[in-house]
Design an enzyme around this catalytic site. Structure first.
Site, PDB file in Angstrom:
ATOM      1  N   GLU A  88      34.689  42.635  25.569  1.00  0.00           N
ATOM      2  CA  GLU A  88      34.114  42.917  26.889  1.00  0.00           C
ATOM      3  C   GLU A  88      32.598  43.096  26.813  1.00  0.00           C
ATOM      4  O   GLU A  88      31.865  42.540  27.643  1.00  0.00           O
ATOM      5  CB  GLU A  88      34.765  44.185  27.470  1.00  0.00           C
ATOM      6  CG  GLU A  88      34.297  44.534  28.863  1.00  0.00           C
ATOM      7  CD  GLU A  88      34.873  45.863  29.358  1.00  0.00           C
ATOM      8  OE1 GLU A  88      35.986  46.257  28.942  1.00  0.00           O
ATOM      9  OE2 GLU A  88      34.193  46.524  30.155  1.00  0.00           O
ATOM     10  N   HIS A  93      30.462  47.977  18.915  1.00  0.00           N
ATOM     11  CA  HIS A  93      30.885  49.355  19.190  1.00  0.00           C
ATOM     12  C   HIS A  93      32.200  49.639  18.498  1.00  0.00           C
ATOM     13  O   HIS A  93      33.094  48.799  18.466  1.00  0.00           O
ATOM     14  CB  HIS A  93      30.992  49.627  20.695  1.00  0.00           C
ATOM     15  CG  HIS A  93      31.752  48.605  21.457  1.00  0.00           C
ATOM     16  ND1 HIS A  93      31.259  47.350  21.770  1.00  0.00           N
ATOM     17  CD2 HIS A  93      33.010  48.634  21.966  1.00  0.00           C
ATOM     18  CE1 HIS A  93      32.153  46.663  22.454  1.00  0.00           C
ATOM     19  NE2 HIS A  93      33.232  47.412  22.573  1.00  0.00           N
TER      20      HIS A  93
END
Ligand code: 5GP
Length: 130
Positions: A88, A93
């Site tokens: 996304e 991350h």
């Protein structure tokens, strides 16, 4: 164009900050699988984790470990799971997710938290950092 996470680093977009160093930032996921779901990112904007230089990769893992230990101290759970997906948001991350069952790791059922809940959780995890 800067990623949404770079905008968070630069303070253009708000976040519930959990921890920060010169090179890394941890903040609560805005659509959490579970209370305490935290994202750890390098400030250097790189899309895919395997494209990180080795020093940043190891630094990110060390930072995520510190944050994960603080989450375990804060949120009652079976364990803190670590996941890297990145489909996304194209800025590396590490998801740190308090897990009680496989459902918490599946990104299907989400937890609804109020602004006050987010603030309290971020503050509590931050206070347990070592
Ligand atoms: P992934 O890229 O690993 O599939 O998932 C990206 C994660 O970032 C999602 O869990 C999503 O909820 C979270 N996310 C997306 N935009 C924002 C944002 O603006 N702020 C925060 N705190 N989290 C975000």
């Amino acid at each position: 164009m800067a990623s949404i996470f770079t905008k968070i680093i630069q303070g253009e977009i708000p976040c519930y900050k959990v921890a920060e160093t010169d090179d890394f930032l941890a903040f609560l996921d805005i659509n959490p699988n579970a209370k305490g779901h935290t994202l750890c990112i390098p400030k250097k904007e790189v899309d895919k984790i395997m494209d990180l230089d080795e020093e940043t990769y190891i630094g990110l893992m060390r930072f995520a470990r510190t944050v994960g230990i603080a989450i375990e101290k804060t949120i009652p759970c079976n364990r803190v799971g670590m996941t890297v997906i990145g489909l996304e948001v194209p800025h590396v991350h590490v998801h740190l997710i308090p897990l009680n069952s496989m459902e918490d790791a599946r990104f299907l059922s989400k937890e609804t938290l109020s602004k006050d809940d987010f603030e309290a959780v971020a503050k509590a995890i931050n206070s347990n950092l070592e």
